[in-house]
Motif scaffolding. Structure first.
Motif: not given
Length: 189
Positions: A127-133, A175-185
């Motif tokens: 799955w993918t999620f675009d946080a901006q849209t 995991a999502s919060n860490r991803c938003r903070e670091s940009g890492e998948p």
């Protein structure tokens, strides 16, 4: 011109179609460029345009098939504008060769089909999620794994938690919060 004959043929047309300007000058454009099965109807549509000034392809890009000098049929986007010359209707056609784009689309569709088959065999979805849209996409296998109707849009991230156990939802949130903070998948099993 008003009879459908070629009166101007630029170097880009020479490269695209394989005809030199002097080869096509004053010849019927449809007998040269339209595939055999479409030639008669194209000529009729042009005659209608010449008489009325109306036409289905005027003022927009239309995907058609055309012929090269070697007989190869290929996809083009055709844009036609009308003009008056000497009191008669003429058309200016701008053609873009879409062969490479069609090849790329077919290759992309093949890769997508291969990915879907591989995911189904391995029972792995993505799955993918675009946080901006705020848009989510799910693979077909994700819908199958979670027993969701693939005809419906994928659940929003806030709705996704209802498909998980409380512990799994908490792990995903972390995991999502860490991803938003670091940009890492991230990956979660």
């Amino acid at each position: 011109d008003n009879q459908g004959r070629v009166v101007y043929w630029n170097p880009a047309a020479e490269r695209t179609f394989g005809y030199r300007a002097e080869e096509v000058a004053w010849k019927d454009v449809h007998s040269i460029l339209a595939p055999t099965d479409n030639r008669e109807s194209a000529a009729k549509r042009y005659a209608h345009f010449a008489a009325s000034g109306e036409g289905a392809v005027l003022g927009k890009a239309v995907r058609l098939r055309a012929l090269r000098s070697n007989g190869e049929e290929f996809p083009v986007d055709l844009s036609v504008s009308a003009m008056q010359l000497g009191g008669k209707r003429h058309a200016l056609g701008i053609v873009r060769d879409m062969s490479e784009q069609e090849r790329a689309m077919r290759a992309l569709e093949e890769r997508q089909t291969q990915l879907e088959k591989a995911q189904k065999l391995a029972h792995i979805g993505n799955w993918t999620f675009d946080a901006q849209t705020g848009e989510s996409t799910w693979s077909a296998e994700m819908f199958r794994i979670f027993g969701q109707d693939a005809a419906l849009p994928p659940p929003l991230p806030s709705e996704f938690d209802r498909l998980l156990t409380a512990e799994s939802a908490a792990r995903l949130t972390d995991a999502s919060n860490r991803c938003r903070e670091s940009g890492e998948p991230f990956e979660l099993d």
